[in-house]
Scaffold this active site. Structure first.
Site, PDB file in Angstrom:
ATOM      1  N   ASN A   1       0.800  -1.102  -0.112  1.00 18.02           N
ATOM      2  CA  ASN A   1      -0.170   0.036  -0.179  1.00 18.02           C
ATOM      3  C   ASN A   1       0.871   1.330  -0.114  1.00 18.02           C
ATOM      4  O   ASN A   1       0.263   2.352  -0.311  1.00 18.02           O
ATOM      5  CB  ASN A   1      -1.088   0.003   1.347  1.00 18.02           C
ATOM      6  CG  ASN A   1      -0.373  -0.412   2.571  1.00 18.02           C
ATOM      7  OD1 ASN A   1       0.497  -1.260   2.360  1.00 18.02           O
ATOM      8  ND2 ASN A   1      -0.640   0.555   3.508  1.00 18.02           N
TER       9      ASN A   1
ATOM     10  N   CYS B   1      -1.903   5.202   7.527  1.00 13.72           N
ATOM     11  CA  CYS B   1      -1.456   4.715   8.818  1.00 13.72           C
ATOM     12  C   CYS B   1      -0.426   5.686   9.570  1.00 13.72           C
ATOM     13  O   CYS B   1      -0.321   5.836  10.751  1.00 13.72           O
ATOM     14  CB  CYS B   1      -1.251   3.423   8.786  1.00 13.72           C
ATOM     15  SG  CYS B   1      -2.639   2.254   8.138  1.00 13.72           S
TER      16      CYS B   1
HETATM   17  C1  LIG Z   1      -2.674  -3.469   2.135  1.00 13.13           C
HETATM   18  C2  LIG Z   1      -4.062  -3.106   3.283  1.00 13.13           C
HETATM   19  N1  LIG Z   1      -4.592  -3.835   3.810  1.00 13.13           N
HETATM   20  C3  LIG Z   1      -5.350  -3.719   4.703  1.00 13.13           C
HETATM   21  C4  LIG Z   1      -5.946  -2.359   5.007  1.00 13.13           C
HETATM   22  C5  LIG Z   1      -7.049  -1.952   5.736  1.00 13.13           C
HETATM   23  O1  LIG Z   1      -8.290  -2.082   5.317  1.00 13.13           O
HETATM   24  P1  LIG Z   1      -9.285  -1.193   5.927  1.00 13.13           P
HETATM   25  O2  LIG Z   1      -9.442   0.326   5.980  1.00 13.13           O
HETATM   26  O3  LIG Z   1     -10.879  -1.707   5.291  1.00 13.13           O
HETATM   27  O4  LIG Z   1      -9.633  -1.775   7.144  1.00 13.13           O
HETATM   28  C6  LIG Z   1      -5.417  -1.518   4.116  1.00 13.13           C
HETATM   29  C7  LIG Z   1      -5.862   0.019   4.287  1.00 13.13           C
HETATM   30  O5  LIG Z   1      -5.338   0.939   4.151  1.00 13.13           O
HETATM   31  C8  LIG Z   1      -4.518  -1.566   3.224  1.00 13.13           C
HETATM   32  O6  LIG Z   1      -3.851  -0.686   2.376  1.00 13.13           O
END
Ligand SMILES: Cc1ncc(COP(=O)(O)O)c(C=O)c1O
Length: 376
Positions: A149, A320
């Site tokens: 991400n 995050c």
């Molecule tokens: C790779 C990845 N996994 C999991 C998540 C978590 O998803 P959610 O925001 O729907 O809880 C994100 C969100 O930023 C993400 O980018």
């Protein structure tokens, strides 16, 4: 306003919102109720799930609708670990997973599970040799994200699957939150047993996501109550969430080939090649919608504020970490040059973007760099 923070979240598609409202107004009955309205809601839920399963090539498997990617990742890590702990206590993941995987694993370590966190190279890629060397007979679960991400690295999921399947009955989960709708996500082609998807990253609604898994594996429940969702997720199931997520999945699967993300990305990378102050962090093979750049000896926050003043929304490495003063775990893991570490920004494209917006971004980027150089 130009919105280039689509990896953090996307604008809901109007037709997705409409389907959510329509399902709420008409199919609000509890799908667990045995009266006619309940049964109608249950039929709609079943149909939405069938569509979702078909879209990820897992027709004969299962899907549990969750509150988002985080919950689906927790269900995968804790649920599979608990379900298969009689076979072993070893889990493998990578150093650059989303915190919803990493922190779920750290919790398991407190309960006696052993977790190996695979290292990555400067491109964010894991090594297949390292994966192979870590697999052992006690390994019950491997979780490797499809697309990172922060920098967009695409992991070699198919090759990982081959190694993992050769080694025995280990379950292979992949976090596909950033890849679904941007790359092809077929559970069959990828060779995975389970995947996570989040609706709000694909023009769906916040508050819905899903864990998909094959019919020969099953996680344990991680929350307890009335035993809905075959005992896997207690609580009244939101049929409108399922309906709207199925719709968002369908639309983004249809659209992903049509967008020009690769060309837009190339434009930005070519522009950066002329700027000494900027380093392209994303590897060449990265997903088309994510570009990570880093400024030399400039804080990423300064850049973000400048772009915002000019009407462009971008982020530091990820949502995050945007409020943290430290470099993210991904930036640390790829061992980015010290001078660039605090200057990372992320541009992430989505459905609403246009090529003109990309051109505007490049103009503002040049202005910003000029300003910095003049101020030196
Ligand atoms: C790779 C990845 N996994 C999991 C998540 C978590 O998803 P959610 O925001 O729907 O809880 C994100 C969100 O930023 C993400 O980018």
């Amino acid at each position: 306003m130009i919105y280039f923070d689509n990896s953090a979240t996307t604008q809901p598609d109007e037709s997705v919102l409409e389907s959510f409202i329509a399902a709420n107004l008409r199919f609000y009955a509890n799908p667990a109720s045995i009266h006619q309205m309940g049964r109608e809601a249950e039929v709609l839920l079943k149909r939405s799930k069938e569509q979702m399963l078909e879209l990820v090539d897992n027709e004969d498997g299962e899907v549990v609708i969750t509150s988002g990617g985080t919950e689906a990742n927790n269900l995968a890590i804790h649920g599979f670990a608990q379900a298969y702990k009689s076979r072993g206590n070893h889990i493998i993941t990578t150093q650059i997973e989303h915190p919803s995987i990493l922190n779920a694993c750290r919790e398991l370590e407190k309960d006696g599970f052993e977790v190996d966190y695979l290292s990555v190279d400067e491109q964010g890629l894991i090594s297949l040799q390292e994966l192979e060397s870590k697999l052992k007979k006690e390994t019950i679960l491997v979780s490797i994200m499809h697309v990172n991400n922060e920098i967009g690295t695409i992991q070699p999921i198919q090759q990982c699957a081959e190694l993992i399947k050769r080694s025995g009955r280990t379950i292979f989960h992949s976090d596909c939150v950033q890849s679904y709708g941007k790359l092809s996500v077929s559970m069959r082609s990828l060779g995975v047993d389970a995947i996570t998807i989040s609706a709000h990253k694909i023009n769906g609604l916040k508050g819905s996501g899903a864990l998909f898994f094959k019919n020969n594996v099953k996680p344990n429940a991680i929350n307890f109550g009335g035993g809905q969702e075959n005992g896997l997720r207690s609580g009244t199931v939101s049929v409108p969430n399922a309906v709207s997520m199925a719709k968002a999945m369908r639309i983004s699967a249809e659209q992903h080939e049509r967008k020009n993300y690769r060309n837009w990305k190339k434009k930005i990378i070519d522009a950066c090649a002329e700027i000494e102050l900027v380093k392209v962090v994303s590897p060449d093979n990265a997903a088309p919608h994510i570009i990570s750049l880093a400024f030399k000896s400039i804080n990423g926050e300064v850049a973000i504020n400048y772009f915002q003043e000019k009407g462009i929304i971008i982020s530091t490495s990820s949502a995050c970490f945007s409020k943290s003063k430290n470099a993210s775990h991904v930036v640390e893991a790829i061992d980015l040059d010290k001078k660039f570490k605090n200057g990372v920004i992320r541009i992430s494209f989505g459905n609403t973007n246009t090529e003109e917006e990309v051109d505007t971004f490049i103009t503002v980027l040049r202005e910003f760099v000029e300003l910095i150089e003049r101020g030196k």
